[in-house]
Design a protein around this motif. Structure first.
Motif, short mmCIF file in Angstrom:
data_model
loop_
_atom_site.label_atom_id
_atom_site.label_comp_id
_atom_site.label_asym_id
_atom_site.label_seq_id
_atom_site.Cartn_x
_atom_site.Cartn_y
_atom_site.Cartn_z
N ASN A 119 0.71 -1.34 -0.13
CA ASN A 119 0.03 0.04 -0.11
C ASN A 119 0.85 1.32 -0.04
N ALA A 120 2.10 1.11 -0.43
CA ALA A 120 2.80 2.36 -0.46
C ALA A 120 2.45 3.54 -1.21
N ALA A 121 1.93 3.22 -2.50
CA ALA A 121 1.32 4.03 -3.37
C ALA A 121 0.14 4.72 -2.57
N PHE A 122 -0.66 3.94 -1.88
CA PHE A 122 -2.07 4.49 -1.32
C PHE A 122 -1.53 5.69 -0.06
N PHE A 123 -0.38 5.20 0.41
CA PHE A 123 0.07 6.14 1.60
C PHE A 123 0.51 7.50 1.08
N GLU A 124 1.40 7.52 -0.25
CA GLU A 124 1.81 8.15 -0.91
C GLU A 124 0.76 9.35 -1.36
#
Length: 265
Positions: A119-124
């Motif tokens: 979920n790195a992109a989601f957090f970004e």
């Protein structure tokens, strides 16, 4: 300035989060951590091994003190008995349980890390949205933001610790004799204390995952996997250590309630 009284063995039943501990200046491990934080240069290999040696001496001293408090003279312990203990065969059932518990701890850790990586992109994206709101002078719920950040930190801090502490609790169960009698009070056994430290971290992790679930309902399915894994882990630990709450942790359960620190002074 009055020197603070040290709390013996407090580090054995904590969550190893020294930066936030109210007793860091009264803990043997915490005091050494403070020294490391205040160092301007990394320790040399010679200094590192020197510190290991000093810590070993301190551990032996603490062990002697604990034996004397239990009414045992350390000098009366016969050295010849040590080889006999070392030759005792480990309980195969306990070994299997140890491996099983540790494997479940590793599984949870991997699930947790995978959640944050996937979920790195989601957090970004959430960070970008927050930055836009700031630039537009739009109202931001700072309390909610703080809760979310705190929840993430708790989850990641305890993800690996839970399995390790659970394993220590299981390994401590060999303090029970063949006749089913504990060599020390079961409530105050190291096994029970380690189980308590583990279960308390599980409880905080469960609450933190729930905070994330309420904040990001679109991630409910993924987070439910974490909640389910942790809930099962907790249920098994409570089944193995039904009296875990009775363990009295040095400092944490013997000192007046204090507000947990969130940064070093």
């Amino acid at each position: 300035m009055t020197k603070k009284k040290m709390i013996s063995a407090i580090h054995n039943y904590c969550d190893r989060w020294c930066e936030r501990c109210v007793f860091v200046e009264r803990c043997a491990v915490g005091v050494e951590e403070i020294k490391r934080w205040n160092r301007e240069t990394p320790m040399t290999e010679e200094e590192l091994w020197g510190e290991v040696g000093e810590n070993f001496k301190e551990s032996l001293k603490m062990l002697d003190d604990m034996l004397r408090q239990a009414g045992i003279d350390p000098d009366d312990i016969i050295d010849e008995s040590i080889p006999d203990i070392a030759l005792e065969k480990p309980d195969p059932e306990l070994e299997k349980l140890d491996e099983d518990i540790f494997e479940k701890g590793i599984t949870y850790y991997k699930l947790s890390e995978a959640f944050f990586q996937n979920n790195a992109a989601f957090f970004e994206q959430k960070g970008i949205e927050l930055q836009r709101l700031t630039e537009m002078n739009m109202p931001i719920d700072l309390d909610r933001l703080g809760y979310v950040q705190e929840a993430v930190e708790i989850i990641r801090q305890y993800a690996a610790f839970i399995g390790v502490k659970a394993r220590r609790a299981i390994s401590g169960m060999d303090a029970m004799h063949d006749d089913g009698i504990w060599s020390v009070s079961p409530d105050q056994s190291d096994a029970n204390g380690s189980a308590k430290a583990c279960i308390l971290c599980i409880d905080q992790s469960l609450a933190s995952w729930e905070t994330l679930r309420k904040t990001w309902p679109e991630k409910t399915d993924e987070i439910l996997d974490m909640l389910l894994a942790l809930s099962r882990f907790r249920k098994e630990m409570v089944g193995l250590f039904p009296n875990w709450e009775k363990f009295i942790r040095p400092g944490f359960d013997t000192e007046p309630t204090q507000i947990r620190r969130f940064e070093m002074n």
